[in-house]
Design an enzyme around this catalytic site. Structure first.
Site, mmCIF file in Angstrom:
data_model
loop_
_atom_site.group_PDB
_atom_site.id
_atom_site.type_symbol
_atom_site.label_atom_id
_atom_site.label_comp_id
_atom_site.label_asym_id
_atom_site.label_seq_id
_atom_site.Cartn_x
_atom_site.Cartn_y
_atom_site.Cartn_z
ATOM 1 N N PHE A 1 0.770 -0.993 0.063
ATOM 2 C CA PHE A 1 0.150 0.144 -0.399
ATOM 3 C C PHE A 1 0.878 1.114 -0.008
ATOM 4 O O PHE A 1 1.819 1.068 0.455
ATOM 5 C CB PHE A 1 -0.967 0.203 1.134
ATOM 6 N N ARG B 1 -4.754 15.565 5.915
ATOM 7 C CA ARG B 1 -5.794 14.545 6.202
ATOM 8 C C ARG B 1 -4.133 13.050 5.379
ATOM 9 O O ARG B 1 -3.438 13.233 4.488
ATOM 10 C CB ARG B 1 -7.104 14.106 4.890
ATOM 11 N N GLU B 2 -4.601 12.081 6.289
ATOM 12 C CA GLU B 2 -3.807 10.527 5.309
ATOM 13 C C GLU B 2 -4.686 9.770 4.462
ATOM 14 O O GLU B 2 -5.913 9.870 4.818
ATOM 15 C CB GLU B 2 -2.960 9.671 6.173
ATOM 16 N N ARG C 1 -4.393 2.569 -3.479
ATOM 17 C CA ARG C 1 -4.177 0.782 -3.784
ATOM 18 C C ARG C 1 -4.644 1.338 -5.684
ATOM 19 O O ARG C 1 -5.555 1.901 -5.618
ATOM 20 C CB ARG C 1 -5.019 0.053 -2.986
ATOM 21 N N ARG D 1 -7.707 -13.735 6.882
ATOM 22 C CA ARG D 1 -7.488 -11.974 6.482
ATOM 23 C C ARG D 1 -7.424 -10.785 7.883
ATOM 24 O O ARG D 1 -7.846 -11.360 9.306
ATOM 25 C CB ARG D 1 -9.172 -11.119 6.910
ATOM 26 N N ALA E 1 -11.658 -12.063 -5.073
ATOM 27 C CA ALA E 1 -11.842 -10.689 -5.691
ATOM 28 C C ALA E 1 -10.512 -10.532 -5.455
ATOM 29 O O ALA E 1 -9.329 -11.544 -4.922
ATOM 30 C CB ALA E 1 -12.701 -10.027 -4.660
ATOM 31 N N GLY F 1 -13.335 7.727 2.560
ATOM 32 C CA GLY F 1 -12.979 8.892 3.900
ATOM 33 C C GLY F 1 -11.202 8.797 3.733
ATOM 34 O O GLY F 1 -9.662 10.012 4.822
ATOM 35 N N GLU G 1 1.864 -17.143 -3.459
ATOM 36 C CA GLU G 1 1.570 -15.813 -3.007
ATOM 37 C C GLU G 1 0.182 -16.164 -1.549
ATOM 38 O O GLU G 1 0.215 -15.379 -0.782
ATOM 39 C CB GLU G 1 -0.030 -15.167 -3.565
ATOM 40 N N GLU H 1 -1.113 -18.505 -0.489
ATOM 41 C CA GLU H 1 -3.191 -18.766 -0.070
ATOM 42 C C GLU H 1 -3.551 -19.780 0.219
ATOM 43 O O GLU H 1 -2.917 -21.088 -0.317
ATOM 44 C CB GLU H 1 -3.505 -17.873 -1.518
#
Length: 213
Positions: free
Chosen positions: A24, A46-47, A51, A74, A91, A130, A157, A159
């Site tokens: 990220f 703001r931060e 991605r 997750r 996804a 936000g 990866e 997974e």
């Protein structure tokens, strides 16, 4: 009172810098924007996490009336002291130069082993505007659902994905009982509940025509 705003005329970017760049990227911005009363805000710091756009696909077998969900670990759920293994749909992030449809088919194949015969759009939305720039495209895809659970995922990866083929009624019961806590999957199944019968009419007839019935 202002009723409409323009991204270019009504937002002033004062300063922007990258604080971190890894999987990220985190940027720090100083900006101000128009207020509804016509004035301007004071400078805001703001931060923002950046991605690539993402895509998700709900695999549906209209002949068997079955959907294919999956389960995997997750980190964000675990660190929030929620169940770390979440029930989801396939996804992932869209690769540079890749179409949304190609990405959805690729992710579905990588995570479930299934090929997608046809896709229909569900919608697009921001995940957390936000603090994130991410937008997600959701699709529903016609597949032939397997009968049994199995394990999938890319070894490169690391997974570790369990495939959960199930009757559509079971998936919708999970939705109604609050057992779906992944936002992408929640939205996809809510759409599916509204469009299930029309999908069956559209896609089951295509399956029958393809088999010569």
């Amino acid at each position: 009172m202002r009723v409409a705003f323009d991204n270019d005329a009504d937002v002033e970017l004062i300063e922007r810098g990258t604080e971190y760049a890894g999987f990220f990227r985190l940027d720090r911005l100083v900006l101000r924007h128009r207020r509804f009363d016509g004035g301007w805000t004071a400078p805001l710091t703001r931060e923002l996490v950046l991605r690539r756009p993402a895509v998700g696909l709900l695999p549906y077998d209209p002949v068997a009336d079955r959907v294919v969900l999956l389960e995997q670990f997750r980190l964000g759920a675990w660190i929030a002291d929620r169940p770390g293994w979440m029930v989801e749909i396939p996804a992932g992030l869209i690769d540079t130069g890749e179409s949304k449809e190609h990405s959805a088919a690729r992710e579905t194949r990588e995570e479930t082993g299934l090929d997608v015969a046809e896709m229909l759009p569900i919608g697009e939305f921001a995940t957390s505007p936000g603090g994130f720039n991410e937008w997600v495209t959701l699709l529903c895809g016609r597949v032939t659902a397997p009968a049994e659970r199995s394990l999938h995922g890319l070894a490169s990866e690391q997974e570790d994905i369990r495939i959960l083929p199930m009757p559509a009624e079971e998936a919708l019961a999970m939705l109604a009982e609050g057992r779906i806590q992944n936002a992408i999957t929640l939205i996809a199944l809510q759409w599916f509940e509204l469009n299930r019968e029309s999908l069956r009419r559209r896609w089951a007839s295509l399956e029958a025509a393809g088999s010569g019935l």
